[in-house]
Design an enzyme around this catalytic site. Structure first.
Site, short mmCIF file in Angstrom:
data_model
loop_
_atom_site.label_atom_id
_atom_site.label_comp_id
_atom_site.label_asym_id
_atom_site.label_seq_id
_atom_site.Cartn_x
_atom_site.Cartn_y
_atom_site.Cartn_z
N LYS A 52 27.99 65.08 108.99
CA LYS A 52 27.48 65.98 108.03
C LYS A 52 26.33 66.76 108.48
O LYS A 52 25.59 66.31 109.24
CB LYS A 52 27.23 65.61 106.35
N GLY B 120 25.58 75.65 88.18
CA GLY B 120 25.65 76.43 89.09
C GLY B 120 27.72 77.22 89.66
O GLY B 120 28.40 76.11 89.00
N ASN C 66 30.68 78.70 95.16
CA ASN C 66 32.17 78.98 95.08
C ASN C 66 32.53 77.99 94.47
O ASN C 66 34.15 78.41 93.77
CB ASN C 66 32.11 78.64 96.72
#
Ligand code: NAD
Length: 352
Positions: free
Chosen positions: A80, A185, A188
């Site tokens: 990551k 949230g 996307n």
């Protein structure tokens, strides 16, 4: 701050710090494990309050990718990256190009995809200087139409089928009609999950730190808007964390009324012990790295040959993986997160 001694270090193969004074780039790439293949994972941009927060985040996220890919039967390792900065304010062409050059210097040991704070357009800018970015090629969409490479639709679909499996395991009924779901949230993934849930007849409650994001969910999906503090303690059936990590902690678990936690966010548990706490409270937790694997599955097929039907089928497999984890948890009376981790580690040692 020590990195080797860091509580989240857990045998990372490589951690690289990048700095470019001319573009202002400060980034960290963590490569946890490449036994199954190159480390593939998102590039997050976030205004971390301190470097130590950024290090903790990247190490936790990177480990999660190792287990996510293994559990989803992908020949990929875990890694990551994080860019320290505010994505709405500090993201410039020069900074993204600079990140592209940094990725190139790692020679393909790590491949970046989108994550919170970055999107396909940003990765395309990075790709001017590197081929080690993924999720940027136009291709058929999983649910029809075309897709520009964004893995979020696949992640959202995987969370949706995983949430159904969790509802079936906890309430004995797969129908989502009238089910109350609180989504933290609506970016996307969260917004697309909300669309699937709305189509299935669920009643939605949403929160986000950006008013425009919740306004859209309210206008288009009839979602009720609540504050970021309230969302965790609502009297709902399912809590779906789709924002940042460590949302399942002592305070939130005491306040939770939902009987199922099933959402897209990475690293939802603040610490391993919160897995047990949820189990003891009778809350069925869909382990994050099992339920949110849709995006990495999608990206994997971009690399080996993309057939939307094959990808959809693979993503739908998240449902059976979770059902197996839930069954084992019930039979062995052990927390779901521990079982998922055990399965992922078994897969790594059996595959390599
Ligand atoms: P995103 O940035 O598009 O959306 C996250 C949303 O959460 C944003 O709208 C943000 O404003 C909101 N948010 C941040 N803090 C919040 C808070 N305290 N309360 C309420 N809302 C808050 O990111 P995304 O791509 O949708 O990813 C969401 C989560 O899912 C992240 O944890 C990410 O790592 C994880 N994830 C994403 C993918 C993917 O394909 N994009 C894949 C796997 C996991």
């Amino acid at each position: 701050m020590s990195v080797f001694q860091h509580v989240e270090f857990e045998q990372h193969e490589q951690v690289v710090f990048f700095h470019d004074a001319s573009s202002g780039l400060k980034a960290i790439v963590a490569i946890h494990d490449t036994q199954l293949g190159p480390a593939l994972g998102g590039c997050r941009m976030w205004p971390y309050e301190s470097e130590s927060q950024a290090i903790t985040d990247v190490l936790r996220l990177s480990k999660g990718m190792t287990y996510k890919s293994a559990l989803a039967n992908l020949k990929l390792g875990g890694g990551k990256s994080v860019i320290i900065g505010n994505p709405r304010r500090d993201k410039t062409q020069a900074l993204l190009e600079s990140m592209g050059r940094c990725l190139e210097s790692l020679g393909g040991r790590y491949i970046a995809a989108e994550d919170s704070g970055t999107g396909v357009a940003d990765l395309k800018v990075m790709s001017k200087h590197t081929s080690y970015v993924a999720g940027i090629h136009d291709r058929p969409g999983l649910m029809g139409g075309r897709n520009n490479g964004d893995p979020s639709p696949a992640t959202a679909y995987g969370v949706f089928v995983g949430l159904q499996a969790a509802v079936q395991a906890r309430f004995g009924n797969q129908s989502l009609q009238g089910l109350k779901v609180a989504i933290q949230g609506v970016g996307n993934v969260g917004y697309r999950l909300a669309q699937h849930l709305h189509a299935a007849g669920a009643q939605l409650y949403v929160s986000d730190i950006y008013p425009d994001a919740v306004a859209k969910a309210q206008a288009e999906l009839g979602a009720r808007v609540v504050s970021s503090e309230e969302i965790v303690s609502l009297d709902v059936d399912v809590f779906a964390p789709c924002a940042m990590g460590a949302v399942l902690n002592d305070t939130s678990i005491s306040a939770l009324k939902a009987k199922v936690v099933a959402g897209a966010a990475n690293n939802q548990l603040e610490s391993e012990y919160h897995d047990r706490k949820l189990h003891e409270k009778g809350i069925l937790y869909a382990p994050d790295f099992a339920i949110n694997a849709g995006g990495i599955i999608d990206i994997y097929y971009e690399r080996v040959g993309y057939d939307p039907q094959q990808v959809k089928k693979h993503v739908e497999g998240i449902s059976s993986t979770l059902s197996m984890i839930f069954d084992r948890s019930r039979v062995e009376s052990r927390p779901t997160g521990a079982i998922a981790l055990e399965l992922a580690k078994e897969k790594i040692s059996n595959t390599r």
